[in-house]
Design a protein around this motif. Structure first.
Motif, PDB file in Angstrom:
ATOM      1  N   MET A 130       0.841  -1.193   0.000  1.00 28.79           N
ATOM      2  CA  MET A 130       0.000   0.000   0.000  1.00 28.79           C
ATOM      3  C   MET A 130       0.876   1.243   0.000  1.00 28.79           C
ATOM      4  O   MET A 130       1.945   1.251   0.580  1.00 28.79           O
ATOM      5  N   ASN A 131       0.414   2.282  -0.645  1.00 25.27           N
ATOM      6  CA  ASN A 131       1.027   3.595  -0.523  1.00 25.27           C
ATOM      7  C   ASN A 131      -0.062   4.648  -0.705  1.00 25.27           C
ATOM      8  O   ASN A 131      -1.214   4.331  -1.001  1.00 25.27           O
ATOM      9  N   TYR A 132       0.309   5.903  -0.485  1.00 24.15           N
ATOM     10  CA  TYR A 132      -0.679   6.989  -0.486  1.00 24.15           C
ATOM     11  C   TYR A 132      -1.490   7.020  -1.777  1.00 24.15           C
ATOM     12  O   TYR A 132      -2.727   7.081  -1.754  1.00 24.15           O
ATOM     13  N   LEU A 133      -0.806   6.988  -2.907  1.00 27.57           N
ATOM     14  CA  LEU A 133      -1.490   7.143  -4.184  1.00 27.57           C
ATOM     15  C   LEU A 133      -2.397   5.962  -4.497  1.00 27.57           C
ATOM     16  O   LEU A 133      -3.530   6.141  -4.952  1.00 27.57           O
ATOM     17  N   SER A 134      -1.915   4.742  -4.261  1.00 34.34           N
ATOM     18  CA  SER A 134      -2.724   3.565  -4.572  1.00 34.34           C
ATOM     19  C   SER A 134      -3.977   3.501  -3.700  1.00 34.34           C
ATOM     20  O   SER A 134      -5.060   3.162  -4.174  1.00 34.34           O
ATOM     21  N   ILE A 135      -3.829   3.833  -2.416  1.00 34.32           N
ATOM     22  CA  ILE A 135      -4.993   3.824  -1.519  1.00 34.32           C
ATOM     23  C   ILE A 135      -6.007   4.861  -1.963  1.00 34.32           C
ATOM     24  O   ILE A 135      -7.215   4.595  -2.028  1.00 34.32           O
ATOM     25  N   SER A 136      -5.520   6.045  -2.297  1.00 33.28           N
ATOM     26  CA  SER A 136      -6.408   7.137  -2.692  1.00 33.28           C
ATOM     27  C   SER A 136      -7.176   6.793  -3.964  1.00 33.28           C
ATOM     28  O   SER A 136      -8.386   7.008  -4.065  1.00 33.28           O
ATOM     29  N   ILE A 137      -6.479   6.249  -4.960  1.00 39.93           N
ATOM     30  CA  ILE A 137      -7.124   5.916  -6.233  1.00 39.93           C
ATOM     31  C   ILE A 137      -8.087   4.748  -6.069  1.00 39.93           C
ATOM     32  O   ILE A 137      -9.210   4.762  -6.598  1.00 39.93           O
ATOM     33  N   ASN A 138      -7.674   3.720  -5.318  1.00 34.28           N
ATOM     34  CA  ASN A 138      -8.558   2.573  -5.112  1.00 34.28           C
ATOM     35  C   ASN A 138      -9.833   2.970  -4.367  1.00 34.28           C
ATOM     36  O   ASN A 138     -10.915   2.465  -4.649  1.00 34.28           O
ATOM     37  N   PHE A 139      -9.686   3.893  -3.426  1.00 31.43           N
ATOM     38  CA  PHE A 139     -10.870   4.374  -2.708  1.00 31.43           C
ATOM     39  C   PHE A 139     -11.802   5.103  -3.664  1.00 31.43           C
ATOM     40  O   PHE A 139     -13.028   4.892  -3.632  1.00 31.43           O
ATOM     41  N   ALA A 140     -11.246   5.941  -4.526  1.00 26.43           N
ATOM     42  CA  ALA A 140     -12.075   6.685  -5.480  1.00 26.43           C
ATOM     43  C   ALA A 140     -12.824   5.734  -6.408  1.00 26.43           C
ATOM     44  O   ALA A 140     -13.984   5.976  -6.765  1.00 26.43           O
ATOM     45  N   ARG A 141     -12.184   4.646  -6.792  1.00 26.17           N
ATOM     46  CA  ARG A 141     -12.821   3.681  -7.697  1.00 26.17           C
ATOM     47  C   ARG A 141     -13.940   2.909  -7.012  1.00 26.17           C
ATOM     48  O   ARG A 141     -14.845   2.408  -7.670  1.00 26.17           O
ATOM     49  N   GLN A 142     -13.870   2.815  -5.694  1.00 24.30           N
ATOM     50  CA  GLN A 142     -14.895   2.068  -4.973  1.00 24.30           C
ATOM     51  C   GLN A 142     -16.070   2.937  -4.543  1.00 24.30           C
ATOM     52  O   GLN A 142     -17.105   2.419  -4.133  1.00 24.30           O
ATOM     53  N   ILE A 143     -15.924   4.239  -4.635  1.00 21.24           N
ATOM     54  CA  ILE A 143     -16.987   5.141  -4.197  1.00 21.24           C
ATOM     55  C   ILE A 143     -18.338   4.849  -4.859  1.00 21.24           C
ATOM     56  O   ILE A 143     -19.369   4.819  -4.173  1.00 21.24           O
ATOM     57  N   PRO A 144     -18.397   4.622  -6.191  1.00 20.72           N
ATOM     58  CA  PRO A 144     -19.709   4.359  -6.805  1.00 20.72           C
ATOM     59  C   PRO A 144     -20.429   3.150  -6.217  1.00 20.72           C
ATOM     60  O   PRO A 144     -21.649   3.133  -6.133  1.00 20.72           O
ATOM     61  N   MET A 145     -19.667   2.125  -5.815  1.00 21.25           N
ATOM     62  CA  MET A 145     -20.290   0.919  -5.260  1.00 21.25           C
ATOM     63  C   MET A 145     -20.586   1.058  -3.771  1.00 21.25           C
ATOM     64  O   MET A 145     -21.623   0.616  -3.285  1.00 21.25           O
ATOM     65  N   LEU A 146     -19.672   1.695  -3.049  1.00 22.78           N
ATOM     66  CA  LEU A 146     -19.844   1.815  -1.602  1.00 22.78           C
ATOM     67  C   LEU A 146     -20.816   2.928  -1.227  1.00 22.78           C
ATOM     68  O   LEU A 146     -21.438   2.886  -0.176  1.00 22.78           O
ATOM     69  N   ASN A 147     -20.910   3.938  -2.089  1.00 22.91           N
ATOM     70  CA  ASN A 147     -21.835   5.055  -1.898  1.00 22.91           C
ATOM     71  C   ASN A 147     -21.693   5.730  -0.528  1.00 22.91           C
ATOM     72  O   ASN A 147     -22.683   5.914   0.195  1.00 22.91           O
ATOM     73  N   PRO A 148     -20.481   6.133  -0.149  1.00 24.00           N
ATOM     74  CA  PRO A 148     -20.318   6.819   1.133  1.00 24.00           C
ATOM     75  C   PRO A 148     -20.840   8.248   1.061  1.00 24.00           C
ATOM     76  O   PRO A 148     -20.964   8.823  -0.030  1.00 24.00           O
ATOM     77  N   THR A 149     -21.131   8.832   2.203  1.00 20.91           N
ATOM     78  CA  THR A 149     -21.563  10.225   2.248  1.00 20.91           C
ATOM     79  C   THR A 149     -20.349  11.125   2.085  1.00 20.91           C
ATOM     80  O   THR A 149     -19.199  10.675   2.176  1.00 20.91           O
ATOM     81  N   THR A 150     -20.585  12.408   1.863  1.00 20.77           N
ATOM     82  CA  THR A 150     -19.475  13.349   1.730  1.00 20.77           C
ATOM     83  C   THR A 150     -18.670  13.423   3.022  1.00 20.77           C
ATOM     84  O   THR A 150     -17.449  13.604   2.991  1.00 20.77           O
ATOM     85  N   GLY A 151     -19.347  13.281   4.161  1.00 20.66           N
ATOM     86  CA  GLY A 151     -18.650  13.285   5.441  1.00 20.66           C
ATOM     87  C   GLY A 151     -17.730  12.084   5.587  1.00 20.66           C
ATOM     88  O   GLY A 151     -16.610  12.200   6.112  1.00 20.66           O
ATOM     89  N   GLU A 152     -18.183  10.936   5.135  1.00 16.27           N
ATOM     90  CA  GLU A 152     -17.365   9.726   5.208  1.00 16.27           C
ATOM     91  C   GLU A 152     -16.167   9.811   4.271  1.00 16.27           C
ATOM     92  O   GLU A 152     -15.070   9.370   4.597  1.00 16.27           O
TER      93      GLU A 152
END
Length: 264
Positions: free
Chosen positions: A1-23
């Motif tokens: 894991m590193n900063y960039l990979s975590i950040s990008i992977n999280f962005a790719r999962q947002i449509p499926m996970l549907n977190p709130t803006t606060g989350e």
């Protein structure tokens, strides 16, 4: 894991996970604070890893996420349920210990396709120019070209931005948001990545923008209904930065203050 990979992977999962803006805000705050924590060693003198826990104070989390204490409690419960983080509360007198979970594994909602390197991508300090190769010009160049002209910086004299440099990280943060808003957006070539990072360098060195200020404007404009369709490069970000800053301040209803802090 590193900063960039975590950040990008999280962005790719947002449509499926549907977190709130606060989350989303809390996750990025934890990611940024863990990135800072990586610059310190543990009690045994060894360098910390991304799998290690860290204990930011509630006040620090509120500052970085923009959430209230109650908002943080609610958001972290959801992030834990989604398998993005883990945490252990230690009562009122001690800070909660947080851990960022590996979200690029097969157990994740969306498999990450970013290849992580063993070296963590750390961003530390406001002296961001130290993270990239300095711009060197010969005496002959200086006599022929205006040192203040951006056009004079030929490709051979432009610095090469490594993935761990603050310029590259900020450029990829903007691209990550653009790709999230439009998954069909074309990927950047290596040359384009360097061009994007160089625009960030100009914003920091010539325009005297702090990395934290740039990060805040990136996150805000890419969440704005109008600006997210117009700020599609770091060049456009630089051009519209003053306008974006004023409108962001107006929307938030707060006055910006110049505070020095470590970019995360």
């Amino acid at each position: 894991m590193n900063y960039l990979s975590i950040s990008i992977n999280f962005a790719r999962q947002i449509p499926m996970l549907n977190p709130t803006t606060g989350e989303i805000a809390l996750f990025h705050a934890l990611l940024d604070l863990k990135n800072i924590d990586m610059n310190f060693k543990d009690k045994t003198g060894k360098r910390k890893s991304w799998a290690d826990g860290f204990d930011p104070t509630s006040a620090t989390l509120q500052l970085y996420s923009g959430l209230s204490a109650n908002g943080i409690v609610k958001a972290r419960e959801k992030l834990k349920a989604l398998g993005l983080i883990d945490f252990k509360s230690r009562g009122r007198r001690k800070s909660t210990i947080y851990k960022l979970l590996d979200i690029s594994s097969d157990k994740s909602a969306v498999n990450g396709s970013v290849n992580s390197s063993d070296n963590s991508s750390d961003i530390s300090g406001d002296n961001s120019s130290d993270n990239s190769v300095p711009l060197n010009k010969t005496k002959q160049d200086k006599t022929k070209q205006d040192n203040n002209s951006e056009k004079s910086e030929t490709p051979s004299h432009k610095p090469k931005f490594m993935p761990e440099s603050v310029e590259y990280q900020l450029a990829m943060r903007l691209f990550k948001w653009i790709h999230y808003n439009n998954p069909k957006h074309l990927a950047l070539t290596n040359k384009q990545e360097q061009q994007w990072a160089d625009n960030i360098r100009l914003m920091i060195q010539r325009d005297h923008r702090s990395p934290q200020e740039i990060k805040s404007v990136i996150d805000w404009c890419q969440s704005h209904q109008f600006w997210k369709t117009n700020i599609l490069s770091t060049a456009k970000l630089r051009k519209q930065f003053d306008t974006l800053t004023v409108q962001m301040d107006n929307d938030s209803g707060t006055t910006r203050t110049n505070k020095k802090r470590v970019y995360s």
